[in-house]
Design an enzyme around this catalytic site. Sequence first.
Site: not given
Ligand code: UD1
Length: 417
Positions: A23, A116, A121, A305
């Site tokens: 990450n 995943c 997402r 995670d």
């Molecule tokens: C990153 C990590 C992943 C980890 C996650 C949370 C990487 C490559 N991946 O994923 O391993 O599990 O952080 O620690 O670093 N959300 C929204 N709108 C958005 C973006 C996110 O509603 O525009 C929501 C998602 O649906 C989820 C939550 O926010 O419920 C967390 O997502 P986010 O923090 O963005 O995780 P990732 O960056 O996808």
Amino acid sequence: MSFFEIQGSTPLSGQVRIHGSKNAVLPMMAATILHRGTTILTNVPRILDVFWMIGILKTLGCQVWFEEDVLTIDASVVTSTIIPQYLAEKMRSSIIFLGPLLGRCNKASLWYPGGCSIGSRPIDLHAEVLRAMGAKIQEDGEHLDVTAETLSGCTFSFRFASVGATENAIMCAVNANGKTVLNNVAREPEIRDLCRMLVKMGAKIDGIGSSKLVIEGNSQLHNSSFRVPPDRIVAATYLSAVTVCGGRIQLCEVPVYDLRAVLAVLQKCGCRFRKRKSGLDVWCYQRPWAVPYTKTQVYPGFPTDVQSLLMTVLSKAEGVSVIEETIFEARFHTALQLQRMGADIQINHSYAQIRGVVSLHGADVTAMDLRGGAALTIAGVSAEGKTIVRAVEHVFRGYESLERDLAAMGANIVLKQ
Ligand code: UD1
């Protein structure tokens, strides 16, 4: 399709080095295109997601060399701003190119990202912050077109501290005009690492590690090199493994500070550890104890995670435990597979109640996502008899060689085709 064949139940003993963080390295790779020159990353893990990211960088016109753990990216020339569908579908992290492409070329085009299957997402938070900097976003349900005549610094407060949206905002702000103030940003260690790398490249960022970042745009970036820190989730995997399997192991290059929430919970399960100069000694000699309640949260809380890995540990714990999943709802699908191994788990919306059993038994199970696959693998090492873990391609996305590391700690595990 490859699968792991595991003969349990073996206590663990041995030494393993924790490889570079997935990450952390993925946004760092995307960040290299902000600079019209060369960036060198060391301690880069040889995992599937890194190879997909290399594919994207080459498609954009960069030159890339990957020898052992050294990744050299020459982004002097970017010839395309389009991330093709087949690459975007492979990995969620393709979205992380949005900010840097916009910052470098004022436009980006990509298909909705894959990755995943751990729940919906959305990318609304990415879109909101980029719009605040002047981006125009056109969506047709499958595809995103982002353009900006000029990018201007702004003050923006995140409704939710999304990791990916924070990373995109930082990278875009580095090349925007003027100052950007980002409030309620995610504080995951990988964001701190990305900021440190950008500063080494010449960016000006204040507040690193806090929930407020101030970024001065349009800095002169220069060639640089950066060492990718060790992977806290890989370390958490082996901490969980020794807690559920029993035994004593030595982990080298462990980001102990970043793991404090995980260590606190595993300590409640009976896992013990001692810090050494080169890493961590970890041991557990009795059946794990239940932990009444654990909730997944944004950093510094207990990481989503590690949720499936903890579920494996608690499946064999003495007593009843509850986990609440607040980040990715579908992560509980690994519970169905653990049940096939004899685990007693009841799911109710975002809650899992786990009644620990004395032993798990081998079964034929399927990895549903990256960390779920690792959780099933350590469950197999701790279970009586033979376990087959299918769809381990998920696991290859984030572990250089889970089977090599577990075998080095005495597990009877082989990868088969
Ligand atoms: C990153 C990590 C992943 C980890 C996650 C949370 C990487 C490559 N991946 O994923 O391993 O599990 O952080 O620690 O670093 N959300 C929204 N709108 C958005 C973006 C996110 O509603 O525009 C929501 C998602 O649906 C989820 C939550 O926010 O419920 C967390 O997502 P986010 O923090 O963005 O995780 P990732 O960056 O996808």
